[in-house]
Design an enzyme around this catalytic site. Sequence first.
Site, PDB file in Angstrom:
ATOM      1  N   ASP A   1       0.871  -1.183   0.000  1.00 40.45           N
ATOM      2  CA  ASP A   1       0.000   0.000   0.000  1.00 40.45           C
ATOM      3  C   ASP A   1       0.903   1.226   0.000  1.00 40.45           C
ATOM      4  O   ASP A   1       1.613   1.475   0.973  1.00 40.45           O
ATOM      5  CB  ASP A   1      -0.912   0.003   1.230  1.00 40.45           C
ATOM      6  CG  ASP A   1      -1.795   1.234   1.289  1.00 40.45           C
ATOM      7  OD1 ASP A   1      -2.640   1.413   0.392  1.00 40.45           O
ATOM      8  OD2 ASP A   1      -1.631   2.047   2.226  1.00 40.45           O
TER       9      ASP A   1
ATOM     10  N   CYS B   1     -12.944 -10.324   7.875  1.00 37.68           N
ATOM     11  CA  CYS B   1     -14.253 -10.904   7.556  1.00 37.68           C
ATOM     12  C   CYS B   1     -14.776 -10.503   6.186  1.00 37.68           C
ATOM     13  O   CYS B   1     -15.768 -11.060   5.719  1.00 37.68           O
ATOM     14  CB  CYS B   1     -15.272 -10.509   8.630  1.00 37.68           C
ATOM     15  SG  CYS B   1     -15.728  -8.748   8.614  1.00 37.68           S
TER      16      CYS B   1
ATOM     17  N   CYS C   1     -16.819  -7.120  13.336  1.00 33.18           N
ATOM     18  CA  CYS C   1     -16.456  -8.497  13.694  1.00 33.18           C
ATOM     19  C   CYS C   1     -15.480  -8.544  14.855  1.00 33.18           C
ATOM     20  O   CYS C   1     -15.151  -9.626  15.346  1.00 33.18           O
ATOM     21  CB  CYS C   1     -15.876  -9.226  12.481  1.00 33.18           C
ATOM     22  SG  CYS C   1     -14.217  -8.655  11.985  1.00 33.18           S
TER      23      CYS C   1
ATOM     24  N   ASP D   1      -3.357   1.276   6.900  1.00 32.96           N
ATOM     25  CA  ASP D   1      -2.455   0.969   5.797  1.00 32.96           C
ATOM     26  C   ASP D   1      -2.120  -0.524   5.719  1.00 32.96           C
ATOM     27  O   ASP D   1      -2.035  -1.096   4.633  1.00 32.96           O
ATOM     28  CB  ASP D   1      -1.173   1.799   5.920  1.00 32.96           C
ATOM     29  CG  ASP D   1      -1.456   3.291   5.854  1.00 32.96           C
ATOM     30  OD1 ASP D   1      -2.448   3.668   5.204  1.00 32.96           O
ATOM     31  OD2 ASP D   1      -0.684   4.071   6.445  1.00 32.96           O
TER      32      ASP D   1
ATOM     33  N   CYS E   1     -12.629  -4.984   5.346  1.00 32.95           N
ATOM     34  CA  CYS E   1     -12.025  -5.682   6.492  1.00 32.95           C
ATOM     35  C   CYS E   1     -11.318  -6.932   5.971  1.00 32.95           C
ATOM     36  O   CYS E   1     -11.931  -7.801   5.344  1.00 32.95           O
ATOM     37  CB  CYS E   1     -13.095  -6.061   7.513  1.00 32.95           C
ATOM     38  SG  CYS E   1     -12.457  -7.069   8.882  1.00 32.95           S
TER      39      CYS E   1
ATOM     40  N   GLU F   1      -1.171  -1.457  -5.952  1.00 34.89           N
ATOM     41  CA  GLU F   1      -2.348  -0.756  -6.460  1.00 34.89           C
ATOM     42  C   GLU F   1      -2.007  -0.074  -7.780  1.00 34.89           C
ATOM     43  O   GLU F   1      -0.915   0.481  -7.929  1.00 34.89           O
ATOM     44  CB  GLU F   1      -2.806   0.296  -5.448  1.00 34.89           C
ATOM     45  CG  GLU F   1      -3.332  -0.282  -4.150  1.00 34.89           C
ATOM     46  CD  GLU F   1      -3.675   0.798  -3.155  1.00 34.89           C
ATOM     47  OE1 GLU F   1      -4.868   1.020  -2.891  1.00 34.89           O
ATOM     48  OE2 GLU F   1      -2.743   1.434  -2.631  1.00 34.89           O
TER      49      GLU F   1
ATOM     50  N   CYS G   1     -13.523  -3.192  13.050  1.00 38.49           N
ATOM     51  CA  CYS G   1     -14.663  -3.734  12.310  1.00 38.49           C
ATOM     52  C   CYS G   1     -15.696  -4.289  13.296  1.00 38.49           C
ATOM     53  O   CYS G   1     -15.387  -4.586  14.464  1.00 38.49           O
ATOM     54  CB  CYS G   1     -14.179  -4.825  11.357  1.00 38.49           C
ATOM     55  SG  CYS G   1     -15.507  -5.587  10.374  1.00 38.49           S
TER      56      CYS G   1
END
Length: 372
Positions: free
Chosen positions: A188, A332, A350, A357, A329, A276, A348
């Site tokens: 990232d 999950c 979850c 990052d 996330c 990316e 999250c």
Amino acid sequence: MAQIVKRAYKYRFYPTPEQAEELARTFGCVRLVYNKALEERTRAYTLQGRRVSYVESSAALTVWKRSGDYDFLSEVSSVPLQQALRHLQAAFANFFAKRAKYPTFKSRKKSRASAEYTRSAFRWRDGALTLAKMDAPLAIAWSRPLPEGAEPSTVTVSKDAAGRWFVSLLVEEEISPLPPVAENVGIDAGITALATLSTGEKIVNPCHERRDRRKLAKAQRALARKEKGSANRAKARLKMARAHARAHARVTDRRRDHLHKVTTRLVRDNQVIAVEDLTVRNMVKNHSLARAISDASWRQMRSMLEYKAAWYGRTLVAVDRWFPSSKLCSACGALQDRMPLHARAWQCACGAAHDRDVNAAQNVLAAGLAES
């Protein structure tokens, strides 16, 4: 299986006054030929809708040399002039294929001063390089050896804004792929951290440009204090210009060296590298982040990863730029409604706690592995 690749080795050299004068004259002629050929091509394309070929431009160059106005073009080696026309031909081919914008004129102040010599325009003997129109070889500082038995096919001589001279030797080299490894990594790209890896490691951005910006600001303040029109102001202006050129050359060198070390390590240690697919050209239009993005040099890092992965048998995967890596996330798979830039850590539903990052890098890796 080993492959033969073309690789450029760049060295600094120190020309004699006669060599510097000859090269400066060649740089000027290269720029003139390029601009004049571009002008002729533009006129034909605008007025007649006709595309001018390299052969026509080459024939026009012969006519220019025989005319009284441009007979000085015959005083320098003809090969760099022909290479300038070939580069212009490639620029137009990229334009018509919609891979690049329309070619622009070369500026004496802004464009890089360079000349390219092919095999017929230089002599390579026992590690000594002598260019056409020169009697003595260049005094090259061999910072690293060329591959054993390598013979340069193309030589490019250049001079940067700081007044330093460089020669780049293009040679063929046999490169063997690295042994396969089990590790894969997602990257990232960022500003505070140059790159955050899916392993949790954050590679610090050295911010080379920010360091030298203070020195340049000091020189600019000194210039502003001098009286307009005075001799001291002229001296201060020259001093600032030199400091500016040296600073940018130093920043470029440090940035390139750091990126080479980072990308080499990433390619050596990982079999699949997922990144990316960022559109840096559009991102730098954000004036608040343009300086930081340019200093990070994401595009240069991506380019290094591409060719090094191809050399050493690794796989580089570019994940779609619209992939919501930051809002997803990695535990999950739940997609968050929004994720503002100031949110550097989040949790999250979850129960998984995420560093923004690191989570993005893990999602990029998962998407890259799915694609590959």
